[in-house]
Design an enzyme around this catalytic site. Sequence first.
Site, mmCIF file in Angstrom:
data_model
loop_
_atom_site.group_PDB
_atom_site.id
_atom_site.type_symbol
_atom_site.label_atom_id
_atom_site.label_comp_id
_atom_site.label_asym_id
_atom_site.label_seq_id
_atom_site.Cartn_x
_atom_site.Cartn_y
_atom_site.Cartn_z
ATOM 1 N N GLU A 159 -4.230 7.896 7.092
ATOM 2 C CA GLU A 159 -5.198 6.961 6.509
ATOM 3 C C GLU A 159 -5.494 5.822 7.486
ATOM 4 O O GLU A 159 -6.643 5.381 7.618
ATOM 5 C CB GLU A 159 -4.652 6.407 5.191
ATOM 6 C CG GLU A 159 -5.660 5.576 4.425
ATOM 7 C CD GLU A 159 -5.164 5.159 3.050
ATOM 8 O OE1 GLU A 159 -5.874 4.376 2.376
ATOM 9 O OE2 GLU A 159 -4.064 5.595 2.644
ATOM 10 N N GLU A 176 1.951 1.863 -3.443
ATOM 11 C CA GLU A 176 0.854 2.418 -4.247
ATOM 12 C C GLU A 176 0.854 3.940 -4.167
ATOM 13 O O GLU A 176 0.693 4.638 -5.177
ATOM 14 C CB GLU A 176 -0.481 1.860 -3.761
ATOM 15 C CG GLU A 176 -1.700 2.459 -4.436
ATOM 16 C CD GLU A 176 -2.915 2.522 -3.539
ATOM 17 O OE1 GLU A 176 -3.536 3.603 -3.430
ATOM 18 O OE2 GLU A 176 -3.249 1.486 -2.922
ATOM 19 N N HIS A 177 1.036 4.477 -2.967
ATOM 20 C CA HIS A 177 1.092 5.925 -2.801
ATOM 21 C C HIS A 177 2.291 6.527 -3.516
ATOM 22 O O HIS A 177 2.195 7.570 -4.174
ATOM 23 C CB HIS A 177 1.173 6.273 -1.310
ATOM 24 C CG HIS A 177 -0.139 6.242 -0.605
ATOM 25 N ND1 HIS A 177 -0.672 7.330 0.035
ATOM 26 C CD2 HIS A 177 -1.027 5.232 -0.413
ATOM 27 C CE1 HIS A 177 -1.849 7.004 0.581
ATOM 28 N NE2 HIS A 177 -2.070 5.724 0.330
ATOM 29 N N HIS A 209 0.829 -1.205 0.000
ATOM 30 C CA HIS A 209 0.000 0.000 0.000
ATOM 31 C C HIS A 209 0.866 1.260 0.000
ATOM 32 O O HIS A 209 0.538 2.250 -0.680
ATOM 33 C CB HIS A 209 -0.918 -0.014 1.227
ATOM 34 C CG HIS A 209 -1.711 1.234 1.394
ATOM 35 N ND1 HIS A 209 -1.406 2.178 2.344
ATOM 36 C CD2 HIS A 209 -2.783 1.721 0.710
ATOM 37 C CE1 HIS A 209 -2.262 3.179 2.266
ATOM 38 N NE2 HIS A 209 -3.105 2.934 1.290
#
Length: 459
Positions: free
Chosen positions: A159, A82-83, A79
């Site tokens: 997040e 992904e950022h 993840h």
Amino acid sequence: MTFRSSTTTARTSSEVRAVARTQTLLEGQNGIGTVRRTILPGGLRVVTETLPSVRSATFGIWVQVGSRDETPTLNGATHYLEHLLFKGTQKRSALDISSAIDAVGGEMNAFTAKEYTCYYARVLDTDLPLAIDVVCDMLTGSLIEAEDVDAERGVILEEIAMTEDDPGDCVHDLFSHTMLGDTPLGRPVLGTVDTVDALDRDRIARFYKKHYDPTHLIVAAAGNVDHATVVRQVRRAFEKAGALSRTDAAPVTPREGHRDLRTAGRVGLLNRKTEQAHIVLGMPGLSRTDERRWALGVLSTALGGGMSSRLFQEVREKRGLAYSVYSYTSGFADCGLFGVYAGCRPSQIHDVLKICRDGLDQVAAEGLSDEEIGRAVGQLSGSTVLGLEDTGALMNRIGKSELCWGTQMSVDDMLARIAAVTPDDVRAVARDVLGQRPSLSVIGPLKDKQADRLDEAVA
């Protein structure tokens, strides 16, 4: 359904390039587009669904890597990566990436799951070349600078905090951990504060180099697209980045596993000051390749898939004990989960749990009525078609199908599989799945006596 195969060649300025293999997987019919697949020499797969009647196109790249590919110390790396791929390449800054798509009124995003990651852009059909160039550049030319890693760490921690502030979402992560324990599938996709804090640029860059090989990638495009043109533009973008140098490489096969998930009577409790108690009561389900998954989908729809479902009627309509109550299934390569979610006042938690547990036990023992099954088949069929009404959903379907199954199934074939589910199929899968002893996850402000009684729901 027809199947054709052909080969195409392309030339560089000095030599003939390796052959790309193209296949027509599904012929267009009943308003559904033609699906084609090309495998480029570097092992990169390109799948498209052509719909000339629309004016939009969605372009995505799927990566066969998710949080289940992480070690405990790398939890959250997929993840995090992904950022970072949005933070800049050799050609574009982070602002250049976002402004390029914004300038044509498009939308761009990405998501990470336990077994895959996807990056996509949705634009007007005339702007598809731009979307292809931007997304391919992100996947092949990301810089992953140390300063970007440090800056994005705060965003990811926020997040995580946002997710933890939503107990209705967080309880599903707790249920996965309750069922699967401290395993790659049981750990959260986002990682934890500790693991995200510990990740650095070098570890993330090594993860990127290992998993973002063309053999692990699937390019998917849907809408008013021309397959040959998409293949040519994708190939050019990847070759410019030097990403197709291994001309003898073959695509990886769909993920397989051998997990035998046997859990029973586990209780996960997170005592937190919330207005509601959030519960998930469930048990092992089916893998995504299990042929019984169609019957399980009908079963889940009848149990908790809509306002006429059995649990919705019993918990909300007849007794007013919850606003939200539903059932769901999650299928992975080698196992699956079946769960029932409800959010209720803490004082009502044991009443809700008893109704849900009694309802599952009753269906496991007696099955559902033919009327309930027929209604669920119709509902599932309708929602399947309505869920494919835009190019983004179509891109997701063909990309995920290629990654997870290695095949493409037409909408008509899917509807036929749902319609073929019989009452006996549903009753059999109800005995197999719902007949297991459940486990339970709860988030809420439970008093000691209430917490002590949770074992009753899984006894």
